[in-house]
Motif scaffolding. Structure first.
Motif, PDB file in Angstrom:
ATOM      1  N   TYR A   1       9.035   9.080  14.833  1.00  9.57           N
ATOM      2  CA  TYR A   1       8.438   8.750  13.541  1.00  9.57           C
ATOM      3  C   TYR A   1       8.751   9.831  12.511  1.00  9.57           C
ATOM      4  O   TYR A   1       9.198   9.533  11.400  1.00  9.57           O
ATOM      5  CB  TYR A   1       6.926   8.573  13.689  1.00  9.57           C
ATOM      6  CG  TYR A   1       6.233   8.329  12.381  1.00  9.57           C
ATOM      7  CD1 TYR A   1       6.306   7.091  11.756  1.00  9.57           C
ATOM      8  CD2 TYR A   1       5.517   9.347  11.748  1.00  9.57           C
ATOM      9  CE1 TYR A   1       5.678   6.868  10.547  1.00  9.57           C
ATOM     10  CE2 TYR A   1       4.887   9.129  10.542  1.00  9.57           C
ATOM     11  CZ  TYR A   1       4.973   7.891   9.941  1.00  9.57           C
ATOM     12  OH  TYR A   1       4.363   7.676   8.738  1.00  9.57           O
ATOM     13  N   LEU A   2       8.520  11.089  12.852  1.00  8.25           N
ATOM     14  CA  LEU A   2       8.817  12.171  11.917  1.00  8.25           C
ATOM     15  C   LEU A   2      10.298  12.242  11.583  1.00  8.25           C
ATOM     16  O   LEU A   2      10.673  12.544  10.451  1.00  8.25           O
ATOM     17  CB  LEU A   2       8.352  13.507  12.485  1.00  8.25           C
ATOM     18  CG  LEU A   2       6.877  13.810  12.348  1.00  8.25           C
ATOM     19  CD1 LEU A   2       6.545  15.141  12.996  1.00  8.25           C
ATOM     20  CD2 LEU A   2       6.455  13.817  10.899  1.00  8.25           C
ATOM     21  N   ARG A   3      11.133  11.979  12.561  1.00  2.00           N
ATOM     22  CA  ARG A   3      12.578  12.020  12.335  1.00  2.00           C
ATOM     23  C   ARG A   3      13.028  10.928  11.370  1.00  2.00           C
ATOM     24  O   ARG A   3      13.925  11.140  10.566  1.00  2.00           O
ATOM     25  CB  ARG A   3      13.290  11.859  13.670  1.00  2.00           C
ATOM     26  CG  ARG A   3      14.680  12.361  13.647  1.00  2.00           C
ATOM     27  CD  ARG A   3      15.212  12.477  15.049  1.00  2.00           C
ATOM     28  NE  ARG A   3      16.589  12.046  15.017  1.00  2.00           N
ATOM     29  CZ  ARG A   3      17.252  11.514  15.996  1.00  2.00           C
ATOM     30  NH1 ARG A   3      16.645  11.333  17.144  1.00  2.00           N
ATOM     31  NH2 ARG A   3      18.493  11.183  15.878  1.00  2.00           N
ATOM     32  N   SER A   4      12.388   9.756  11.441  1.00  2.72           N
ATOM     33  CA  SER A   4      12.802   8.658  10.565  1.00  2.72           C
ATOM     34  C   SER A   4      12.155   8.753   9.184  1.00  2.72           C
ATOM     35  O   SER A   4      12.771   8.406   8.188  1.00  2.72           O
ATOM     36  CB  SER A   4      12.466   7.312  11.205  1.00  2.72           C
ATOM     37  OG  SER A   4      11.080   7.175  11.355  1.00  2.72           O
ATOM     38  N   VAL A   5      10.925   9.235   9.094  1.00  2.00           N
ATOM     39  CA  VAL A   5      10.228   9.285   7.803  1.00  2.00           C
ATOM     40  C   VAL A   5      10.561  10.561   7.036  1.00  2.00           C
ATOM     41  O   VAL A   5      10.847  10.510   5.845  1.00  2.00           O
ATOM     42  CB  VAL A   5       8.702   9.167   8.025  1.00  2.00           C
ATOM     43  CG1 VAL A   5       7.936   9.354   6.732  1.00  2.00           C
ATOM     44  CG2 VAL A   5       8.371   7.819   8.629  1.00  2.00           C
ATOM     45  N   LEU A   6      10.500  11.677   7.715  1.00  2.00           N
ATOM     46  CA  LEU A   6      10.772  12.970   7.079  1.00  2.00           C
ATOM     47  C   LEU A   6      11.807  13.735   7.901  1.00  2.00           C
ATOM     48  O   LEU A   6      11.456  14.586   8.716  1.00  2.00           O
ATOM     49  CB  LEU A   6       9.489  13.793   6.980  1.00  2.00           C
ATOM     50  CG  LEU A   6       8.366  13.196   6.137  1.00  2.00           C
ATOM     51  CD1 LEU A   6       7.076  13.943   6.355  1.00  2.00           C
ATOM     52  CD2 LEU A   6       8.751  13.215   4.677  1.00  2.00           C
ATOM     53  N   PRO A   7      13.085  13.457   7.705  1.00  2.00           N
ATOM     54  CA  PRO A   7      14.107  14.109   8.543  1.00  2.00           C
ATOM     55  C   PRO A   7      14.151  15.630   8.410  1.00  2.00           C
ATOM     56  O   PRO A   7      14.585  16.316   9.317  1.00  2.00           O
ATOM     57  CB  PRO A   7      15.420  13.503   8.057  1.00  2.00           C
ATOM     58  CG  PRO A   7      15.070  12.372   7.184  1.00  2.00           C
ATOM     59  CD  PRO A   7      13.652  12.526   6.768  1.00  2.00           C
ATOM     60  N   SER A   8      13.691  16.163   7.278  1.00  2.00           N
ATOM     61  CA  SER A   8      13.752  17.618   7.086  1.00  2.00           C
ATOM     62  C   SER A   8      12.607  18.345   7.796  1.00  2.00           C
ATOM     63  O   SER A   8      12.660  19.557   7.972  1.00  2.00           O
ATOM     64  CB  SER A   8      13.709  17.937   5.596  1.00  2.00           C
ATOM     65  OG  SER A   8      12.502  17.463   5.034  1.00  2.00           O
ATOM     66  N   VAL A   9      11.578  17.618   8.211  1.00  3.23           N
ATOM     67  CA  VAL A   9      10.423  18.225   8.879  1.00  3.23           C
ATOM     68  C   VAL A   9      10.603  18.129  10.392  1.00  3.23           C
ATOM     69  O   VAL A   9      11.101  17.134  10.908  1.00  3.23           O
ATOM     70  CB  VAL A   9       9.116  17.499   8.464  1.00  3.23           C
ATOM     71  CG1 VAL A   9       7.936  18.038   9.245  1.00  3.23           C
ATOM     72  CG2 VAL A   9       8.895  17.643   6.977  1.00  3.23           C
ATOM     73  N   SER A  10      10.222  19.177  11.072  1.00  2.00           N
ATOM     74  CA  SER A  10      10.293  19.143  12.542  1.00  2.00           C
ATOM     75  C   SER A  10       8.906  19.421  13.110  1.00  2.00           C
ATOM     76  O   SER A  10       8.037  19.983  12.435  1.00  2.00           O
ATOM     77  CB  SER A  10      11.286  20.174  13.060  1.00  2.00           C
ATOM     78  OG  SER A  10      10.838  21.470  12.750  1.00  2.00           O
ATOM     79  N   LEU A  11       8.711  19.037  14.341  1.00  2.00           N
ATOM     80  CA  LEU A  11       7.447  19.310  15.016  1.00  2.00           C
ATOM     81  C   LEU A  11       7.318  20.799  15.265  1.00  2.00           C
ATOM     82  O   LEU A  11       8.303  21.508  15.418  1.00  2.00           O
ATOM     83  CB  LEU A  11       7.393  18.568  16.354  1.00  2.00           C
ATOM     84  CG  LEU A  11       7.283  17.051  16.308  1.00  2.00           C
ATOM     85  CD1 LEU A  11       7.383  16.486  17.714  1.00  2.00           C
ATOM     86  CD2 LEU A  11       5.978  16.626  15.676  1.00  2.00           C
ATOM     87  N   GLY A  12       6.096  21.260  15.349  1.00  2.00           N
ATOM     88  CA  GLY A  12       5.860  22.668  15.641  1.00  2.00           C
ATOM     89  C   GLY A  12       6.015  22.994  17.111  1.00  2.00           C
ATOM     90  O   GLY A  12       5.866  24.127  17.518  1.00  2.00           O
TER      91      GLY A  12
END
Length: 82
Positions: A54-65
């Motif tokens: 989900y994070l990869r598709s919605v916000l590609p510049s953000v990564s999990l901590g």
């Protein structure tokens, strides 16, 4: 999901008590000590992987901590198999 697991456990327990009158401690220990934690761990891995996608598709510049558990296990398995 948790309610489904609880319902399955209750139906298993009722079935065992009706048919046998008692429950084998070894079988119970395996179900509670191995099967239930493994199922919950699998559910956690699926949730972490879905969050990562989900994070990869919605916000590609953000990564999990953190690195999802499934990704850690797969990378260790790949290194081990080489």
């Amino acid at each position: 999901f948790v309610l489904l697991l609880a319902r399955l456990g209750q139906s298993w327990l009722e079935d065992r008590l009706e048919n046998q009158g008692e429950i084998d401690p070894w079988e119970t220990a395996m179900k509670i000590g191995v099967l239930l934690p493994a199922t919950l761990l699998f559910f956690l891995c699926v949730l972490e992987h879905m969050e990562w996608h989900y994070l990869r598709s919605v916000l590609p510049s953000v990564s999990l901590g953190y690195t999802p558990l499934l990704h850690q296990l797969l990378s260790k398995l790949r290194r081990y198999c080489r």
